[in-house]
Design an enzyme around this catalytic site. Structure first.
Site, short mmCIF file in Angstrom:
data_model
loop_
_atom_site.label_atom_id
_atom_site.label_comp_id
_atom_site.label_asym_id
_atom_site.label_seq_id
_atom_site.Cartn_x
_atom_site.Cartn_y
_atom_site.Cartn_z
N GLU A 148 10.24 17.21 36.71
CA GLU A 148 9.66 18.55 36.61
C GLU A 148 10.66 19.54 37.19
O GLU A 148 11.36 19.22 38.16
CB GLU A 148 8.34 18.64 37.39
CG GLU A 148 7.79 20.06 37.39
CD GLU A 148 6.35 20.18 37.89
OE1 GLU A 148 5.91 19.28 38.63
OE2 GLU A 148 5.70 21.17 37.54
N GLU A 161 -2.80 17.62 34.98
CA GLU A 161 -3.79 16.99 35.88
C GLU A 161 -5.06 17.83 35.89
O GLU A 161 -5.43 18.41 36.89
CB GLU A 161 -3.22 16.70 37.28
CG GLU A 161 -2.70 17.82 38.05
CD GLU A 161 -2.16 17.46 39.44
OE1 GLU A 161 -2.11 18.37 40.25
OE2 GLU A 161 -1.78 16.31 39.72
N CYS A 189 2.75 20.85 36.94
CA CYS A 189 2.07 22.15 36.83
C CYS A 189 2.79 23.13 35.92
O CYS A 189 2.15 24.03 35.37
CB CYS A 189 1.88 22.75 38.21
SG CYS A 189 0.74 21.80 39.23
O1 AHR Z 1 4.81 16.88 41.61
C1 AHR Z 1 4.44 18.13 42.06
C2 AHR Z 1 3.12 18.59 41.47
O2 AHR Z 1 2.08 17.78 41.91
C3 AHR Z 1 3.00 18.53 39.99
O3 AHR Z 1 3.51 19.64 39.36
C4 AHR Z 1 1.53 18.47 39.75
O4 AHR Z 1 1.18 17.77 38.59
C5 AHR Z 1 1.00 17.84 41.02
O5 AHR Z 1 0.00 18.62 41.56
#
Ligand code: AHR
Length: 654
Positions: A53, A378, A243
């Protein structure tokens, strides 16, 4: 040379005595039975993977090798990252790129100061290395006569590391490139551009790349960081979030179609980690999308992992945004669903298809062979399943072989988790993504988490997990607990099909979240202890589970021991993984039932430290690293003495 196992172990425990001072050896021997005859559930090649990410400056300023920040002048404040001097204006009339319309106009009418601008790079500067070559490129057009631009790399002491000139001519936008070789190394350098002669010039998409990128790719990845990913031997590659898939609102969500095609025309988007945490705000954190979906697929291929893209399900981040108008209504989801269908075509369609042609035109006529897609990151509550359902119907109808991954929300238990799972069972998603960022005790006491999961339900993808010790650092304690917990993944390979640690990267000078698997600055990177746990699992996946019992049940926490065993049919070897989380030496005897007594070759790899707080840092990257030695196993038993606080991996050749 043949080793006597007993001797090897004795030598090993003697070595620990010297290293750690006197260690108490518990006299008890733990008798573990391994059934080598009954080959158990297959372990998927996708079992251990990575999750990327763009958080902690993981993409721009990290894995993506571009050194210029805000190269298209599209941040909300157009000159963030730039220090203009003399006569410099931001313009947008007759732009070079319609989706990134801003550019700068430099005029030479400041004889004293000169006119131009400097770029500060990401996180306190650009990492520039001695004797390395850098590719500078820019789009330019002149108002009238040709003009010359001086291009310089300048270090943090204002010394010039490299200097060259480029001449522009003509009233049409054109791309110009030039190379610079640096005479020394500096982690906090900058790029300086100065107009040399009288005239007016427009500049856009100002870029500086190291000539060396991972696998030599244009618009490529930082070599050390991408290599660290390849060295994990990941089976699956989840991207691009997290996110950032959701965005804080629908407008800022990740839209894959904005991240393909010419890099210059990929519209810049704010990064939602820019402002998420009050004490960790980075107002210069945006997404250039230079690392976009084409590059993610390409990277998957380059590191040998199956791609797993995650797409927005039409919900804004449920943590950040409580405005119901910021979620797409169920009856208006069609464009989101179409994005998912088009993505599958982009990855797998023939060159004659609309999106397959886009992939082909970008340089990859062969399909990327996409097998998995996740809808939603999520999400939780009823808003999610009612949106996932139409996605599932559409994907199933058009692409029945694609595995669709749903989510059980941000927690590994509780009301929302239970509801999420119930709904995933009803909707029959292929896999369910579980997330857990928990403390060491949770990891240890959840090692049997999957032993009683419903075998007929959708399979599990542990898509984000990491042990968070009190220190919130990548210390040995967290890594050891993860190694113990992961024996439960392996033992339950019929349920758990893949797992990915999170997050992957963090810049030491610009992070928002920790622990993280790999840390870096502008020049160097360091593999955390947790990285080595992942690597040991990733390099020793095996093909099938072998039933491994202690007192007729799994060895999962008794006196701090956690074990699992796999068979590798291809390498013809047995792989034993065992964590000793106690502070004592533990004697364990693995009886390999069904195996003919013989003298066999093998290896023992150990990851250990007497200091539970130990961590690998940029200055001390080898504080806790695995050590491997050859062993030999006689008879049909592996008898070992496990160092206190250690993760051990044994291979035994068949
Ligand atoms: O890994 C960091 C964050 O943790 C991610 O963006 C999210 O999916 C989770 O809340």
């Amino acid at each position: 040379m043949k080793h006597n196992l007993k001797k090897t172990c004795l030598t090993a425990s003697l070595a620990f005595s010297t290293l750690l001072g006197f260690q108490q050896v518990n006299a008890q021997e733990y008798n573990v039975q391994v059934d080598t005859k009954k080959v158990g559930s297959p372990i998927q090649k996708t079992m251990y993977g990575i999750f990327f990410e763009d958080i902690n400056f993981g993409a721009d300023g990290g894995l993506y090798a571009e050194l210029v920040k805000n190269r298209s002048f599209e941040f909300d404040h157009n000159l963030v990252g730039w220090l203009p001097f003399g006569n410099v204006k931001v313009m947008n009339s007759n732009p070079c790129f319609d989706k990134n319309p801003n550019y700068v106009q430099i005029s030479y009418d400041k004889e004293l100061t000169g006119s131009g601008l400097e770029n500060e790079g990401f996180a306190k500067g650009m990492g520039i290395k001695a004797d390395e070559t850098y590719k500078f490129s820019v789009y330019a057009r002149c108002a009238d006569a040709p003009v010359k631009l001086k291009v310089q790399l300048v270090n943090s002491h204002s010394d010039i590391l490299a200097s060259t000139e480029v001449e522009f001519s003509g009233k049409e936008w054109k791309k110009y490139s030039v190379e610079l070789k640096s005479r020394s190394t500096d982690a906090h350098s900058k790029l300086r551009l100065t107009l040399v002669n009288k005239g007016v010039v427009d500049l856009d998409h100002i870029s500086l790349f190291p000539s060396k990128t991972f696998k030599g790719r244009e618009n490529g990845m930082r070599e050390d960081l991408a290599q660290a990913l390849a060295d994990l031997h990941p089976g699956i590659f989840r991207f691009p979030g997290g996110c950032i898939v959701e965005g804080t609102n629908l407008a800022t969500r990740y839209q894959w179609k904005n991240t393909i095609g010419a890099v210059e025309n990929r519209p810049t988007n704010i990064n939602r980690w820019n402002y998420t945490f009050g004490d960790k705000k980075y107002f210069d954190y945006y997404q250039s999308y230079g690392l976009g979906f084409y590059e993610y697929f390409q990277l998957s291929e380059d590191i040998g992992a199956e791609p797993l893209p995650v797409l927005s399900c039409g919900l804004s981040c449920q943590f950040e945004n409580h405005d119901p108008n910021e979620n797409c209504a169920v009856d208006k989801l069609q464009p989101f669903i179409q994005d998912a269908l088009d993505l599958i075509e982009f990855a797998n369609g023939p060159s004659t298809s609309k999106w397959g042609k886009v992939r082909t035109d970008m340089g990859h006529p062969a399909p990327f062979n996409l097998k998995f897609i996740a809808i939603g990151n999520e999400q939780w509550g009823p808003l999610y399943p009612e949106r996932l359902e139409p996605f599932l119907k559409a994907i199933r109808a058009k692409y029945p072989n694609i595995n669709v991954i749903g989510t059980a929300g941000p927690s590994p238990d509780g009301k929302d988790f239970e509801f999420g799972w119930k709904e995933m069972k009803r909707l029959k998603s292929d896999l369910v993504d579980e997330h857990y960022y928990k403390d060491p005790q949770w990891f240890l006491s959840n090692a049997k988490r999957y032993d009683n999961y419903d075998r007929k339900a959708p399979k599990v993808f542990a898509g984000e997990y990491a042990c968070h010790p009190k220190s919130k650092k990548n210390d040995f304690e967290g890594a050891l607990c993860e190694s113990a917990f992961m024996t439960g993944f392996e033992r339950n390979a019929d349920v758990v099909k893949m797992c990915t640690y999170a997050p992957l990267f963090a810049h030491v000078d610009a992070w928002q979240w920790r622990p993280d698997l790999i840390w870096f600055d502008n020049l160097k990177s360091v593999k955390s202890v947790n990285y080595y746990v992942q690597q040991l699992y990733g390099m020793n996946v095996g093909t099938n589970v072998l039933t491994t019992t202690y007192n007729n049940g799994p060895l999962a926490g008794q006196d701090g021991l956690y074990a699992s065993t796999a068979l590798d049919k291809n390498k013809m070897e047995i792989i034993v993984k065992i964590a000793n989380t106690s502070k004592e030496v533990r004697k364990v005897k693995f009886t390999l039932n069904g195996l003919k007594a013989a003298e066999r070759k093998g290896t023992h790899t150990i990851l250990t430290s007497d200091n539970i707080d130990a961590e690998n840092t940029l200055d001390k990257p080898n504080t806790v690293v695995p050590a491997t030695k050859e062993i030999s196993v006689s008879g049909n038993a592996l008898q070992v003495e496990l160092a206190p606080q250690s993760f051990n991996l044994y291979t035994i050749k068949l």
